[in-house]
Design an enzyme around this catalytic site. Structure first.
Site, PDB file in Angstrom:
ATOM      1  CG  HIS A   1      38.841  43.405  46.977  1.00 54.46           C
ATOM      2  ND1 HIS A   1      38.467  43.589  48.288  1.00 54.46           N
ATOM      3  CD2 HIS A   1      40.103  43.884  46.880  1.00 54.46           C
ATOM      4  CE1 HIS A   1      39.448  44.174  48.949  1.00 54.46           C
ATOM      5  NE2 HIS A   1      40.447  44.363  48.118  1.00 54.46           N
ATOM      6  CE  LYS A   2      37.394  42.995  41.098  1.00 54.46           C
ATOM      7  NZ  LYS A   2      38.431  43.433  40.205  1.00 54.46           N
ATOM      8  CB  THR A   3      33.284  36.106  41.790  1.00 53.63           C
ATOM      9  OG1 THR A   3      32.518  37.290  41.566  1.00 53.63           O
ATOM     10  CG2 THR A   3      32.353  34.940  42.079  1.00 53.63           C
TER      11      THR A   3
END
Ligand SMILES: *Cc1c(COP(=O)(O)O)cnc(C)c1O
Length: 423
Positions: free
Chosen positions: A204-206
């Site tokens: 879910h992170k950048t």
């Protein structure tokens, strides 16, 4: 004005927004390369050439350290593992107080508990949603040992002020930059602003490699301790010549060669991906600024925001309409907006009932703990106000999002906020 979708009108947007996709041909090739090498992980829990992992893991660490200007980068299998290892490396032990944020992903507070530390919740700043030098100072006691500050939503905490406080009180500071890769404060990358910094590489992170994390530090002794905790410390201390045995009890926090190879490709894309988020956010803020009852994200001087999420405050503009109704109206317009982020962590059953390890309330009841930590509702009023009344966010702020998408988001907000009284 057109009728609101919640009142039977046509929604502003009738199709989904683009998903955030960062995986491409580069990552596929990188994975195939590792598979062809047949070495999917080279870690061995024996002090020797393989104790620190294989070629992909080591290359990723070198590239990460270079990109972020840190002396040491130690890969782990999640930011959660990274936070746990960082707290262990900091020497936190039973009965030590660790000042943490109540408004964050749960692991940023749990990390203190893992070593028997007592999480002490400081309130957040209402502009950045991060704990601040003032709110931390209000929670200091002679038992305070460490601080875990989170760069929430991608906005760095006031780490200069926090590090000043830490110097005066001999505290170790861990910066949870899971949401802030590519953000910076006065030109210095988020994640490198404290004694130890932790990044996440979860889906879910950048940028991501499925699951993964990174710990950075300029302190070789801390780096060594994180490496030990990552890989069964106890079996390697003798051979490595590690004399201080505090928290040298290890886990398996090791990243595989496949994840490291993916993360290397992702790291190359970081600057572009963050620039796209900043551009989208700037456009959205330009469109939303001045909307009655809404405060778009603030950016402190010297800060480059990472915009993991685009978080806003609903002030109601005297309408008396609760946020939940506004968010429901936005969702009905086809705009994905979420209420409140996470419940203040101290309201979790774990803290309310003070049951963590075993049935006797360890670490809260540990006889060596001489403090009286408070987890009652009301201890962090700003956090509670944000969670219950004001904060809302959208994730429509990344590289796949077009101007047209952002115009729909802004159009949805303008339509709903222009008709608040009708809700
Ligand atoms: C995602 C996140 C974590 C945990 O990351 P994992 O890699 O999933 O363990 C920790 N802290 C914050 C602030 C996060 O957003």
């Amino acid at each position: 004005m057109e009728r609101l979708a919640v009142k039977g009108g046509r929604p502003v947007r009738d199709r989904p927004f683009p998903a955030c996709v960062t995986i491409g041909e580069e990552e596929k090739r990188a994975v195939l390369g590792v598979l062809e090498s047949t070495v999917l992980s080279r870690f061995l829990a024996v002090w020797g050439p393989d104790y620190l992992g294989g070629p992909q893991v080591r290359a990723l660490e070198a590239e990460w350290a270079s990109r972020f200007g840190a002396r040491h980068a130690v890969s782990v299998n999640s930011a959660t593992s990274g936070l746990y290892a960082a707290v262990g490396a900091a020497g936190v032990g039973p009965g030590d107080e660790v000042i943490v944020s109540p408004y964050t992903m749960t692991a940023s507070a749990t990390a203190a508990l893992i070593y028997g530390g007592i999480p002490v919740f400081a309130d957040i700043d209402p502009e950045t949603f991060c704990i601040s030098p003032d709110t931390i100072a209000a929670r200091l006691t002679p038992r305070t040992r460490a601080v875990i500050a989170v760069d929430l939503f991608g906005h760095p905490a006031d780490m200069d002020g926090i590090m000043d406080l830490a110097r005066d009180h001999d505290l170790t500071v861990i910066e949870d930059a899971a949401q802030a890769p590519g953000a910076s404060l006065n030109g210095k990358p988020a994640g490198t602003l404290a004694h130890l910094g932790v990044f996440s590489l979860n889906y879910h992170k950048t940028i991501h490699c499925g699951e993964g994390g990174m710990v950075v530090t300029d302190d070789p002794a801390l780096a060594e301790r994180v490496q030990m905790i990552r890989n069964h410390a106890e079996v390697a201390v003798k051979a490595r010549g590690v004399k201080d045995l505090v928290n040298m009890v290890g886990w398996n926090y090791r990243m595989t060669e496949i994840e490291a190879a993916i993360a290397r490709e992702q790291l190359k894309k970081l600057d572009r991906l963050v620039a796209a988020r900043q551009e989208a956010a700037a456009y959205l803020t330009g469109r939303l600024e001045g909307t009655r009852g809404l405060l778009p994200p603030r950016v402190r001087p010297g800060v480059k925001h990472g915009y993991y999420l685009y978080a806003m405050r609903y002030t109601g503009a005297g309408s008396g309409i609760p946020r939940e109704k506004v968010v429901a109206a936005l969702v009905a317009e086809g705009i994905p907006v979420v209420n409140g982020y996470v419940e203040p962590i101290y309201l979790q059953p774990l803290y309310q009932q003070r049951i963590a390890f075993g049935r006797d309330g360890f670490p809260f009841t540990y006889p060596g703990y001489t403090g009286t930590v408070d987890y009652r509702k009301g201890i962090c009023p700003v956090t509670e106000r944000m969670y219950y009344d004001e904060l809302m966010y959208t994730g429509v702020c990344h590289a796949q999002v077009t101007r047209e998408d952002l115009d729909d988001v802004a159009g949805g907000f303008q339509k709903v906020f222009g008709a608040l009284e009708e809700l």
